[in-house]
Design a protein around this motif. Structure first.
Motif, PDB file in Angstrom:
ATOM      1  N   ARG A   1     -13.406  31.065  26.427  1.00  0.00           N
ATOM      2  CA  ARG A   1     -14.107  29.785  26.447  1.00  0.00           C
ATOM      3  C   ARG A   1     -15.526  30.069  25.991  1.00  0.00           C
ATOM      4  O   ARG A   1     -16.153  31.006  26.457  1.00  0.00           O
ATOM      5  CB  ARG A   1     -14.148  29.169  27.842  1.00  0.00           C
ATOM      6  CG  ARG A   1     -14.820  27.762  27.773  1.00  0.00           C
ATOM      7  CD  ARG A   1     -14.932  27.090  29.087  1.00  0.00           C
ATOM      8  NE  ARG A   1     -16.062  27.663  29.809  1.00  0.00           N
ATOM      9  CZ  ARG A   1     -16.265  27.513  31.105  1.00  0.00           C
ATOM     10  NH1 ARG A   1     -15.421  26.833  31.835  1.00  0.00           N
ATOM     11  NH2 ARG A   1     -17.291  28.061  31.683  1.00  0.00           N
ATOM     12  N   LEU A   2     -15.993  29.257  25.063  1.00  0.00           N
ATOM     13  CA  LEU A   2     -17.349  29.458  24.569  1.00  0.00           C
ATOM     14  C   LEU A   2     -18.318  28.933  25.601  1.00  0.00           C
ATOM     15  O   LEU A   2     -18.251  27.769  26.010  1.00  0.00           O
ATOM     16  CB  LEU A   2     -17.542  28.778  23.209  1.00  0.00           C
ATOM     17  CG  LEU A   2     -16.636  29.374  22.115  1.00  0.00           C
ATOM     18  CD1 LEU A   2     -16.836  28.635  20.810  1.00  0.00           C
ATOM     19  CD2 LEU A   2     -16.875  30.861  21.935  1.00  0.00           C
ATOM     20  N   ASP A   3     -19.203  29.776  26.083  1.00  0.00           N
ATOM     21  CA  ASP A   3     -20.147  29.415  27.127  1.00  0.00           C
ATOM     22  C   ASP A   3     -21.171  28.403  26.623  1.00  0.00           C
ATOM     23  O   ASP A   3     -21.351  28.216  25.421  1.00  0.00           O
ATOM     24  CB  ASP A   3     -20.869  30.660  27.657  1.00  0.00           C
ATOM     25  CG  ASP A   3     -19.941  31.551  28.458  1.00  0.00           C
ATOM     26  OD1 ASP A   3     -19.003  31.018  29.075  1.00  0.00           O
ATOM     27  OD2 ASP A   3     -20.147  32.775  28.453  1.00  0.00           O
ATOM     28  N   GLY A   4     -21.847  27.791  27.582  1.00  0.00           N
ATOM     29  CA  GLY A   4     -22.865  26.807  27.240  1.00  0.00           C
ATOM     30  C   GLY A   4     -22.302  25.419  27.100  1.00  0.00           C
ATOM     31  O   GLY A   4     -23.009  24.480  26.761  1.00  0.00           O
ATOM     32  N   GLU A   5     -20.998  25.262  27.324  1.00  0.00           N
ATOM     33  CA  GLU A   5     -20.384  23.940  27.216  1.00  0.00           C
ATOM     34  C   GLU A   5     -19.396  23.748  28.342  1.00  0.00           C
ATOM     35  O   GLU A   5     -18.419  24.473  28.436  1.00  0.00           O
ATOM     36  CB  GLU A   5     -19.677  23.790  25.877  1.00  0.00           C
ATOM     37  CG  GLU A   5     -19.020  22.443  25.732  1.00  0.00           C
ATOM     38  CD  GLU A   5     -18.375  22.296  24.371  1.00  0.00           C
ATOM     39  OE1 GLU A   5     -17.208  21.929  24.337  1.00  0.00           O
ATOM     40  OE2 GLU A   5     -19.064  22.514  23.366  1.00  0.00           O
TER      41      GLU A   5
ATOM     42  N   GLY B   1      -3.273  34.913  31.363  1.00  0.00           N
ATOM     43  CA  GLY B   1      -4.449  35.393  32.065  1.00  0.00           C
ATOM     44  C   GLY B   1      -5.540  34.382  32.317  1.00  0.00           C
ATOM     45  O   GLY B   1      -6.580  34.731  32.867  1.00  0.00           O
ATOM     46  N   LEU B   2      -5.327  33.125  31.928  1.00  0.00           N
ATOM     47  CA  LEU B   2      -6.318  32.090  32.220  1.00  0.00           C
ATOM     48  C   LEU B   2      -5.621  30.756  32.412  1.00  0.00           C
ATOM     49  O   LEU B   2      -4.528  30.544  31.910  1.00  0.00           O
ATOM     50  CB  LEU B   2      -7.395  31.993  31.148  1.00  0.00           C
ATOM     51  CG  LEU B   2      -7.069  31.301  29.815  1.00  0.00           C
ATOM     52  CD1 LEU B   2      -8.353  31.016  29.083  1.00  0.00           C
ATOM     53  CD2 LEU B   2      -6.170  32.138  28.955  1.00  0.00           C
TER      54      LEU B   2
ATOM     55  N   PRO C   1     -17.875  30.509  34.963  1.00  0.00           N
ATOM     56  CA  PRO C   1     -17.174  31.457  34.075  1.00  0.00           C
ATOM     57  C   PRO C   1     -15.664  31.400  34.246  1.00  0.00           C
ATOM     58  O   PRO C   1     -15.148  31.158  35.342  1.00  0.00           O
ATOM     59  CB  PRO C   1     -17.716  32.819  34.520  1.00  0.00           C
ATOM     60  CG  PRO C   1     -19.039  32.518  35.135  1.00  0.00           C
ATOM     61  CD  PRO C   1     -18.887  31.168  35.788  1.00  0.00           C
ATOM     62  N   VAL C   2     -14.977  31.616  33.148  1.00  0.00           N
ATOM     63  CA  VAL C   2     -13.516  31.676  33.111  1.00  0.00           C
ATOM     64  C   VAL C   2     -13.146  33.038  32.538  1.00  0.00           C
ATOM     65  O   VAL C   2     -13.656  33.425  31.487  1.00  0.00           O
ATOM     66  CB  VAL C   2     -12.935  30.554  32.215  1.00  0.00           C
ATOM     67  CG1 VAL C   2     -11.437  30.709  32.065  1.00  0.00           C
ATOM     68  CG2 VAL C   2     -13.282  29.187  32.769  1.00  0.00           C
TER      69      VAL C   2
ATOM     70  N   ALA D   1      -7.878  24.291  33.030  1.00  0.00           N
ATOM     71  CA  ALA D   1      -9.306  24.356  33.368  1.00  0.00           C
ATOM     72  C   ALA D   1     -10.175  24.286  32.117  1.00  0.00           C
ATOM     73  O   ALA D   1     -11.395  24.156  32.216  1.00  0.00           O
ATOM     74  CB  ALA D   1      -9.610  25.641  34.138  1.00  0.00           C
ATOM     75  N   LEU D   2      -9.561  24.324  30.950  1.00  0.00           N
ATOM     76  CA  LEU D   2     -10.312  24.341  29.690  1.00  0.00           C
ATOM     77  C   LEU D   2     -10.242  23.020  28.935  1.00  0.00           C
ATOM     78  O   LEU D   2     -10.692  22.942  27.792  1.00  0.00           O
ATOM     79  CB  LEU D   2      -9.792  25.475  28.803  1.00  0.00           C
ATOM     80  CG  LEU D   2      -9.869  26.861  29.437  1.00  0.00           C
ATOM     81  CD1 LEU D   2      -9.214  27.892  28.540  1.00  0.00           C
ATOM     82  CD2 LEU D   2     -11.294  27.234  29.751  1.00  0.00           C
TER      83      LEU D   2
END
Length: 170
Positions: free
Chosen positions: A162-166, A96-97, A15-16, A101-102
């Motif tokens: 960030r859209l999860d699952g990827e 904030g992120l 998680p981000v 990392a993305l």
């Protein structure tokens, strides 16, 4: 590409924390002053409406993002209190992120969905814009480029998710 079952791949997919859109700017013409706006429309075919940069062939640089934290780092490297986002000519400032990392991930900004396509490297104009040492101050802190996958609106204060699952690079 990473083995999806590897421990490193699982860490990349961890998680981000969501970020926040802090600034939006459009480049109406080459070398023209940027226009700061409270919201913008992102279109997969046309790019960021009102921005001159289209990249219609690959669409890998329809939107550029930089972290507010990276702007502070650049300012520190130059011995300044601040570097305004207009000077880097990126479209969207987030906070904030960790944007790096993305890399390779999909993001949601407001109602739009972006695919991060790569790093936004500094150009030689950074010496002209920021002064001596400007290019090297931006190295590694220039943000990311993105392609618009699903059009929509983005506004100041919108979450950056960030859209999860990827996992990045998947």
């Amino acid at each position: 590409m990473l083995n999806p079952a590897s421990p490193l791949s699982r860490l990349f997919a961890a998680p981000v924390r969501p970020g926040v859109v802090r600034w939006i700017g459009l480049r109406p013409e080459r070398r023209a002053p940027m226009v700061t706006v409270p919201h913008a429309t992102l279109d997969p075919g046309a790019g960021l409406q009102g921005d001159r940069y289209r990249n219609s062939s690959t669409r890998t640089r329809q939107v550029t993002l930089v972290a507010e934290e990276d702007l502070r780092a650049i300012a520190s490297y130059l011995g300044r209190d601040a570097v305004p986002p207009e000077q880097l000519r990126r479209n969207i400032v987030v906070s904030g992120l960790n944007l790096r990392a993305l890399k390779g991930a999909r993001l949601q900004l407001g109602s739009a969905v972006l695919a991060i396509t790569g790093e936004c490297h500094p150009c030689s104009r950074m010496e002209e814009t920021l002064g001596t040492g400007g290019y090297n101050a931006v190295r590694g802190h220039g943000g990311l480029c993105a392609r618009i996958l699903a059009g929509g609106e983005v506004a100041l204060g919108d979450a950056v998710l960030r859209l999860d699952g990827e996992a990045p690079g998947a």
